[in-house]
Write an enzyme that holds these catalytic residues in place. Structure first.
Site, PDB file in Angstrom:
ATOM      1  CG  ASP A  61       2.065  -3.630  11.100  1.00 43.07           C
ATOM      2  OD1 ASP A  61       3.054  -3.945  10.569  1.00 43.07           O
ATOM      3  OD2 ASP A  61       0.950  -3.754  10.980  1.00 43.07           O
ATOM      4  CD  GLU A 104       3.383  -3.002   6.901  1.00 48.69           C
ATOM      5  OE1 GLU A 104       2.583  -3.791   7.178  1.00 48.69           O
ATOM      6  OE2 GLU A 104       4.442  -3.458   5.986  1.00 48.69           O
TER       7      GLU A 104
END
Length: 191
Positions: A61, A104
């Protein structure tokens, strides 16, 4: 007329191939998409179980990505995601699978890979992203654009494909909670 054969045009075959590729790829990054990843995870997990081999999963992430988007706009954020995707593609072995999991978050499925090898691969990706110059990264809270990673392995830390994914996610969130810009390997003490 009875013996007439209809041959589809090559254009139709190319269109079908392009449509299939578009259905399994994330349009922004070119990595595999969430749906294709989940399909392949189940398939490769079954193969690893049957073949008594290792299967490692890295989940990552982007740290402070919302901050980056808020400061610089979503088009700049998209460029970051594309840059990270390119780094993942370059640092993934042929045959392994890198996918955009959502937003993301990214996942990398490493076939026939033990934990020690998965850690080395995750750290190589983390360092590559730290050393890459993203536009305006110096304005990030930690002064750099970084990622946090979590790793889980079959057969050591999971009995099912869902458990492998869940445990990699727990390891990722452990990295996020304990300082970011690091790699954590799943352990039972993580909640």
């Amino acid at each position: 007329f009875i013996n007439e054969v209809i041959i589809p045009s090559l254009d139709l075959a190319f269109d079908n191939e392009k449509n299939f590729a578009a259905s399994i790829r994330d349009p922004l990054t070119g990595l595999y998409n969430h749906g294709y990843f989940k399909f392949q995870l189940e398939r490769e997990f079954d193969n690893a179980k049957r073949g008594k081999s290792n299967l490692s999963l890295i989940m990552l992430d982007v740290d402070y990505f919302k901050h980056y988007n808020d400061m610089h706009g979503h088009p700049a954020g998209d460029k970051v995601l594309i840059g990270i995707s390119n780094i993942l593609k370059y640092n993934t072995r042929k045959g392994d699978l890198a996918a955009r999991y959502g937003g993301e978050e990214f996942v990398i499925l490493l076939f026939n890979t033990k934990i020690k090898e998965a850690i080395a691969k995750a750290e190589a990706m983390r360092r590559a992203i730290v050393h890459y110059h993203f536009q305006n990264e110096e304005l990030q809270p930690n002064g750099d654009l970084t990622i946090s990673l979590g790793i889980a392995n079959f057969p050591k830390q999971a009995k099912t494909a869902d458990e492998l994914l869940e445990n990699a996610d727990k390891a990722l969130y452990h990295s996020k909670k304990t300082g970011k810009n690091k790699t954590s390997v799943y352990s039972k003490s993580m909640k």
